[in-house]
Write a protein that holds these residues in place. Sequence first.
Motif, PDB file in Angstrom:
ATOM      1  N   THR A 100      -9.261 -13.291   1.302  1.00  0.00           N
ATOM      2  CA  THR A 100      -8.019 -13.933   0.866  1.00  0.00           C
ATOM      3  C   THR A 100      -8.331 -15.337   0.389  1.00  0.00           C
ATOM      4  O   THR A 100      -8.964 -16.127   1.107  1.00  0.00           O
ATOM      5  CB  THR A 100      -7.013 -13.976   2.022  1.00  0.00           C
ATOM      6  OG1 THR A 100      -6.723 -12.635   2.449  1.00  0.00           O
ATOM      7  CG2 THR A 100      -5.711 -14.646   1.576  1.00  0.00           C
ATOM      8  N   THR A 101      -7.870 -15.644  -0.826  1.00  0.00           N
ATOM      9  CA  THR A 101      -8.125 -16.954  -1.426  1.00  0.00           C
ATOM     10  C   THR A 101      -6.801 -17.614  -1.790  1.00  0.00           C
ATOM     11  O   THR A 101      -5.806 -16.932  -2.046  1.00  0.00           O
ATOM     12  CB  THR A 101      -8.991 -16.832  -2.687  1.00  0.00           C
ATOM     13  OG1 THR A 101      -8.297 -15.994  -3.636  1.00  0.00           O
ATOM     14  CG2 THR A 101     -10.328 -16.203  -2.378  1.00  0.00           C
ATOM     15  N   PRO A 102      -6.780 -18.919  -1.822  1.00  0.00           N
ATOM     16  CA  PRO A 102      -5.535 -19.617  -2.180  1.00  0.00           C
ATOM     17  C   PRO A 102      -5.311 -19.594  -3.687  1.00  0.00           C
ATOM     18  O   PRO A 102      -6.245 -19.707  -4.474  1.00  0.00           O
ATOM     19  CB  PRO A 102      -5.787 -21.042  -1.682  1.00  0.00           C
ATOM     20  CG  PRO A 102      -7.264 -21.210  -1.764  1.00  0.00           C
ATOM     21  CD  PRO A 102      -7.848 -19.867  -1.473  1.00  0.00           C
ATOM     22  N   GLN A 103      -4.084 -19.400  -4.074  1.00  0.00           N
ATOM     23  CA  GLN A 103      -3.671 -19.494  -5.463  1.00  0.00           C
ATOM     24  C   GLN A 103      -2.501 -20.485  -5.527  1.00  0.00           C
ATOM     25  O   GLN A 103      -2.007 -20.920  -4.504  1.00  0.00           O
ATOM     26  CB  GLN A 103      -3.227 -18.123  -5.981  1.00  0.00           C
ATOM     27  CG  GLN A 103      -4.248 -17.013  -5.791  1.00  0.00           C
ATOM     28  CD  GLN A 103      -5.481 -17.195  -6.627  1.00  0.00           C
ATOM     29  OE1 GLN A 103      -5.404 -17.544  -7.796  1.00  0.00           O
ATOM     30  NE2 GLN A 103      -6.660 -16.987  -6.029  1.00  0.00           N
ATOM     31  N   THR A 104      -2.076 -20.805  -6.698  1.00  0.00           N
ATOM     32  CA  THR A 104      -0.952 -21.712  -6.845  1.00  0.00           C
ATOM     33  C   THR A 104       0.305 -21.077  -6.261  1.00  0.00           C
ATOM     34  O   THR A 104       0.737 -20.038  -6.728  1.00  0.00           O
ATOM     35  CB  THR A 104      -0.715 -22.053  -8.323  1.00  0.00           C
ATOM     36  OG1 THR A 104      -1.917 -22.605  -8.861  1.00  0.00           O
ATOM     37  CG2 THR A 104       0.427 -23.048  -8.460  1.00  0.00           C
ATOM     38  N   MET A 105       0.841 -21.678  -5.206  1.00  0.00           N
ATOM     39  CA  MET A 105       2.086 -21.248  -4.562  1.00  0.00           C
ATOM     40  C   MET A 105       1.960 -19.894  -3.867  1.00  0.00           C
ATOM     41  O   MET A 105       2.951 -19.319  -3.439  1.00  0.00           O
ATOM     42  CB  MET A 105       3.242 -21.186  -5.570  1.00  0.00           C
ATOM     43  CG  MET A 105       3.520 -22.507  -6.271  1.00  0.00           C
ATOM     44  SD  MET A 105       4.051 -23.770  -5.109  1.00  0.00           S
ATOM     45  CE  MET A 105       5.671 -23.160  -4.663  1.00  0.00           C
ATOM     46  N   THR A 106       0.747 -19.332  -3.801  1.00  0.00           N
ATOM     47  CA  THR A 106       0.600 -18.022  -3.157  1.00  0.00           C
ATOM     48  C   THR A 106      -0.850 -17.830  -2.725  1.00  0.00           C
ATOM     49  O   THR A 106      -1.632 -18.776  -2.734  1.00  0.00           O
ATOM     50  CB  THR A 106       1.047 -16.915  -4.125  1.00  0.00           C
ATOM     51  OG1 THR A 106       1.052 -15.666  -3.415  1.00  0.00           O
ATOM     52  CG2 THR A 106       0.116 -16.821  -5.326  1.00  0.00           C
ATOM     53  N   THR A 107      -1.161 -16.599  -2.303  1.00  0.00           N
ATOM     54  CA  THR A 107      -2.545 -16.255  -1.982  1.00  0.00           C
ATOM     55  C   THR A 107      -2.899 -14.962  -2.694  1.00  0.00           C
ATOM     56  O   THR A 107      -2.020 -14.235  -3.166  1.00  0.00           O
ATOM     57  CB  THR A 107      -2.743 -16.065  -0.464  1.00  0.00           C
ATOM     58  OG1 THR A 107      -1.897 -14.984  -0.014  1.00  0.00           O
ATOM     59  CG2 THR A 107      -2.405 -17.341   0.302  1.00  0.00           C
ATOM     60  N   TYR A 108      -4.183 -14.696  -2.762  1.00  0.00           N
ATOM     61  CA  TYR A 108      -4.671 -13.456  -3.368  1.00  0.00           C
ATOM     62  C   TYR A 108      -5.668 -12.821  -2.423  1.00  0.00           C
ATOM     63  O   TYR A 108      -6.566 -13.507  -1.917  1.00  0.00           O
ATOM     64  CB  TYR A 108      -5.328 -13.737  -4.722  1.00  0.00           C
ATOM     65  CG  TYR A 108      -6.107 -12.562  -5.264  1.00  0.00           C
ATOM     66  CD1 TYR A 108      -7.499 -12.535  -5.188  1.00  0.00           C
ATOM     67  CD2 TYR A 108      -5.457 -11.473  -5.825  1.00  0.00           C
ATOM     68  CE1 TYR A 108      -8.219 -11.455  -5.668  1.00  0.00           C
ATOM     69  CE2 TYR A 108      -6.167 -10.385  -6.307  1.00  0.00           C
ATOM     70  CZ  TYR A 108      -7.541 -10.378  -6.225  1.00  0.00           C
ATOM     71  OH  TYR A 108      -8.249  -9.308  -6.695  1.00  0.00           O
ATOM     72  N   THR A 109      -5.533 -11.523  -2.209  1.00  0.00           N
ATOM     73  CA  THR A 109      -6.492 -10.780  -1.397  1.00  0.00           C
ATOM     74  C   THR A 109      -7.141  -9.717  -2.257  1.00  0.00           C
ATOM     75  O   THR A 109      -6.453  -8.872  -2.827  1.00  0.00           O
ATOM     76  CB  THR A 109      -5.819 -10.124  -0.182  1.00  0.00           C
ATOM     77  OG1 THR A 109      -5.240 -11.140   0.652  1.00  0.00           O
ATOM     78  CG2 THR A 109      -6.836  -9.336   0.634  1.00  0.00           C
ATOM     79  N   GLY A 110      -8.442  -9.781  -2.358  1.00  0.00           N
ATOM     80  CA  GLY A 110      -9.140  -8.831  -3.200  1.00  0.00           C
ATOM     81  C   GLY A 110     -10.452  -8.393  -2.596  1.00  0.00           C
ATOM     82  O   GLY A 110     -10.921  -8.965  -1.608  1.00  0.00           O
ATOM     83  N   ASN A 111     -11.041  -7.366  -3.193  1.00  0.00           N
ATOM     84  CA  ASN A 111     -12.351  -6.860  -2.795  1.00  0.00           C
ATOM     85  C   ASN A 111     -13.433  -7.516  -3.634  1.00  0.00           C
ATOM     86  O   ASN A 111     -13.355  -7.504  -4.866  1.00  0.00           O
ATOM     87  CB  ASN A 111     -12.425  -5.352  -3.003  1.00  0.00           C
ATOM     88  CG  ASN A 111     -12.213  -4.590  -1.722  1.00  0.00           C
ATOM     89  OD1 ASN A 111     -12.667  -4.994  -0.658  1.00  0.00           O
ATOM     90  ND2 ASN A 111     -11.505  -3.498  -1.814  1.00  0.00           N
TER      91      ASN A 111
END
Length: 123
Positions: A100-111
């Motif tokens: 999980t990485t930080p994004q603008t105003m949200t987060t992203y979870t990826g493989n």
Amino acid sequence: QVQLVESGGGLVQAGGSLRLSCTASGTILRINTMGWYRQAPGKQRELVAGITSSGSTNYADSVKGRFTISRDNAKNTVYLQMNSLKPEDTAVYYCNAQITTPQTMTTYTGNFWGQGTQVTVSS
């Protein structure tokens, strides 16, 4: 940007041991499941072993009792200790992590995947 860097592959005789390491770097909020996959020539990529953030593990039947997966959460690193290696373990081994990485105003979870490391077991 997240990167997974593997090390520890090489050439070993049957019955020998190797230890693979994989370290994640970049702007990381959380690392969930980490695992090792392998792909032999002409075959599909297969799961070798996985480990959750709390330490629960699972293994392919072909490596149970010979391989051990572990992780150091403080170092964002996963390990694969491979003992009693067999020629059929020969493959490119890939590290995988759900991050999980930080994004603008949200987060992203990826493989995310490492570049792969060659393991060759001679008979």
